[in-house]
Design an enzyme around this catalytic site. Structure first.
Site, PDB file in Angstrom:
ATOM      1  N   GLY A 123      39.422  35.872  35.366  1.00 40.61           N
ATOM      2  CA  GLY A 123      40.361  37.817  35.503  1.00 40.61           C
ATOM      3  C   GLY A 123      40.554  37.553  37.614  1.00 40.61           C
ATOM      4  O   GLY A 123      40.111  38.826  37.953  1.00 40.61           O
TER       5      GLY A 123
ATOM      6  N   VAL B  21      37.044  43.279  33.215  1.00 40.84           N
ATOM      7  CA  VAL B  21      37.048  43.015  34.439  1.00 40.84           C
ATOM      8  C   VAL B  21      38.987  42.971  34.333  1.00 40.84           C
ATOM      9  O   VAL B  21      39.058  42.728  33.236  1.00 40.84           O
ATOM     10  CB  VAL B  21      36.758  41.411  34.674  1.00 40.84           C
ATOM     11  N   CYS B  22      39.557  42.858  35.528  1.00 42.55           N
ATOM     12  CA  CYS B  22      41.042  42.106  35.515  1.00 42.55           C
ATOM     13  C   CYS B  22      41.030  40.721  34.469  1.00 42.55           C
ATOM     14  O   CYS B  22      40.380  40.121  34.123  1.00 42.55           O
ATOM     15  CB  CYS B  22      41.737  42.034  36.638  1.00 42.55           C
ATOM     16  N   PRO B  23      42.252  40.902  33.987  1.00 41.86           N
ATOM     17  CA  PRO B  23      43.427  41.790  33.307  1.00 41.86           C
ATOM     18  C   PRO B  23      43.098  43.669  32.379  1.00 41.86           C
ATOM     19  O   PRO B  23      44.288  44.200  31.785  1.00 41.86           O
ATOM     20  CB  PRO B  23      44.608  41.119  33.100  1.00 41.86           C
ATOM     21  N   ASN B  48      36.420  48.822  37.267  1.00 41.35           N
ATOM     22  CA  ASN B  48      36.254  47.454  37.784  1.00 41.35           C
ATOM     23  C   ASN B  48      37.617  48.330  38.682  1.00 41.35           C
ATOM     24  O   ASN B  48      39.457  48.425  38.814  1.00 41.35           O
ATOM     25  CB  ASN B  48      37.833  46.469  36.643  1.00 41.35           C
TER      26      ASN B  48
END
Lengths: 477, 83
Positions: A123, B21-23, B48
């Site tokens: 992430g 969190v990403c993505p 986020n």
């Protein structure tokens, strides 16, 4: 609607800045050599502020392009790289560069691929995980821990892993006649470095064009223009034609009902560049700060008459953890992963692991106490700078990792740790800095990262689709 | 907290990706919008900050409309009308 910044947040932001200021003043009062460490600290703080402000994460560049068709981070990174390259071209031309080129071969692409997969799983990239830690993100902290531990183990691993080393690497590593204490014939990474990577050629764009890199023509024409500006412009054109143009054309056709003119194409290209002002502004400041850091660190080296911070630490009486050459990791520019390996390496060493019998720690970087490691000061200040920006924009929030995200964080950090040691750096050291300095190996690492991001996105598309299907079944969609 | 995607009323959906969190937030948002009809409204809740820029850019490029943006204590609460 955005909520106002609370007094508590403002107070914490001032406390963090005040703490770093106090550290700089008190350590300088103790010994003037500490200003060298403080230089790293303040540049780290600037990097953290820029990264958080621009949501500047290298992982999101191609990941968000492949996953959701958003090009803003590719653009931001290219802006930062071009500016960094421009500033550092002057630094190089004046002979003040602290940069050392890396060997160029397919190993950089393989390393980038492994790193790229890892950063999508985690992430965030290596620098992104640091700044997100400053936002209070527990997942990002786990990623940092995973990268750190993986590297510290990987660089000293031998035993059964020696069987995976090709005989030619083993023989070539022994032929380098490194000091016996390093034992270069034992350890996978040692034999990879001394037996393969060091045998590869160094390729800078200036030198490939027959120019001297530490000259105005070499630095500006070869490394900056040919090595950075042209490939970056081509890359952005590819992104525009394959990811941006279609939606832009649809939007324009809906509004006006006719075809795109050349002027429209230029406007579309510029619109893509300016699509995220925050990212572009962060890229601008990052690029300038990165170039200036080289200048400042080299200036301090000249002032103190040293070539490496190891000499300063030694003069201050801190000689534990220096390499056999008396050096410590002291890149002179922005770097992330080696100092992460070092602090875990220092802990392992204190726990009784003899991990100084390898090239990475024993010959090159050392494992100084993290409290006096210049690069560690930079990373800690980076986290602090990100926390300051997050607090001042009401985005700081402690977040505990869930089991699912903790799993991705550990796996992602593991891949990034392996990738960064194989590539001799991460998204910053192996890609951003090398590309900006006209080192061809930086682009090779970048190509690998793009491939890795593609694979990572494919996996998460499959994973999230499964979870969405469950939710939709529950509501009889 | 696990991801939650639910129908609140006819043409109104909620996607709660807090803690992610990403993505994940941007991918879930894209997938949710793809499954909705033109004119439907999606409320997304995420915390986020890094996802905010990507989600905003994605909404614009896909021809959707961001009709409401609220932020409080690190939590983002946005409403999107599908174009």
């Amino acid at each position: 609607m955005e909520d106002a910044v609370s007094k508590k947040n403002q107070r914490w932001a001032f406390i963090i800045i005040g703490f770093f200021a106090l550290v700089s003043v008190l350590t300088y009062a103790h010994n003037e050599y500490y200003i060298y460490l403080s230089a790293y600290l303040w540049f780290g703080l600037i990097y953290g502020m820029c990264l958080q402000y621009g949501r500047f994460c290298f992982a999101s560049a191609f990941r968000d392009l492949f996953a959701v068709g958003v090009p803003r981070m590719v653009v931001g990174i290219m802006i930062a790289t071009i500016l960094f390259s421009f500033v550092s071209a002057f630094v190089t031309a004046t002979g003040m560069s602290t940069f050392h080129s890396a060997p160029t071969s397919i190993h950089a692409t393989v390393a980038g691929l492994i790193f790229g997969i890892g950063m999508v799983f985690a992430g965030g990239c290596a620098s992104g995980s640091l700044y997100k830690t400053g936002e209070g993100n527990g997942v990002a902290l786990m990623v940092v821990l995973s990268i750190s531990v993986t590297q510290a183990i990987f660089v000293d691993i031998g035993g059964w892993f020696n069987k995976l080393v090709p005989q030619s690497w083993h023989e070539s590593a022994l032929a380098k006649k490194l000091p016996a204490v390093i034992n270069a014939g034992d350890g996978w990474v040692d034999q990879y470095l001394a037996g393969y990577v060091w045998n590869q050629p160094i390729k800078k764009f200036s030198e490939m064009l027959g120019l001297k890199d530490a000259s105005v023509a070499g630095a500006l024409l070869g490394d900056f223009l040919v090595g950075v500006v042209l490939p970056a412009a081509v890359l952005l054109l590819v992104v525009y034609f394959f990811w941006v143009r279609n939606n832009y054309r649809k939007k324009l056709t809906k509004e006006r009902g006719d075809h795109l003119t050349f002027k429209d194409e230029l406007a579309g290209y510029w619109g893509m560049i300016m699509s995220s002002k925050r990212t572009a502004v962060a890229g601008l400041f990052l690029g300038i700060a990165c170039g200036l850091q080289m200048f400042v660190i080299e200036g301090l080296r000249i002032k103190f008459g040293v070539k490496n911070a190891g000499a300063l630490l030694s003069k201050m009486g801190h000689d534990f953890g220096l390499s056999i050459n008396g050096t410590v990791f002291d890149p002179g520019y922005w770097y992330v992963t080696t100092q992460e390996a070092q602090w875990v390496g220092w802990v392992f060493n204190k726990l009784g692991w003899n991990n100084m019998d390898n090239i990475y720690f024993g010959l090159n970087n050392g494992i100084p106490n993290p409290a006096i490691n210049p690069a560690d000061w930079m990373s800690l200040a980076l986290i602090g700078g990100a926390a300051v920006m997050a607090l001042l924009s009401n985005e700081f929030k402690f977040k505990k990792p869930t089991m699912e995200l903790a799993t991705w964080a550990i796996i992602g950090g593991f891949f990034m740790g392996i990738g960064s040691r194989l590539g001799l750096g991460c998204n910053v050291g192996a890609f951003f800095v090398r590309v900006a300095m006209g080192d061809a190996s930086g682009w090779l690492f970048g190509l690998g990262m793009i491939g890795g991001a593609f694979i990572g996105v494919k996996f998460f598309n499959w994973w999230t689709e499964r979870k969405m299907a469950k939710e939709m079944a529950a509501m009889n969609f | 907290m696990a991801m939650k995607f639910e129908r609140q009323a006819e043409g109104r959906f909620l996607l709660d990706v807090q803690g992610y969190v990403c993505p994940h937030p941007q991918i879930y948002t894209k997938k949710a919008l793809e499954k909705m009809k033109s004119g439907d409204v999606l409320e997304i809740i995420f915390d986020n900050p890094s996802s905010s820029e990507s989600i905003a850019a994605m909404i614009d490029s896909m021809g959707n409309e961001l009709i409401e943006q609220n932020r409080s204590g690190g939590k983002f609460d946005w409403k999107i009308r599908k174009g």
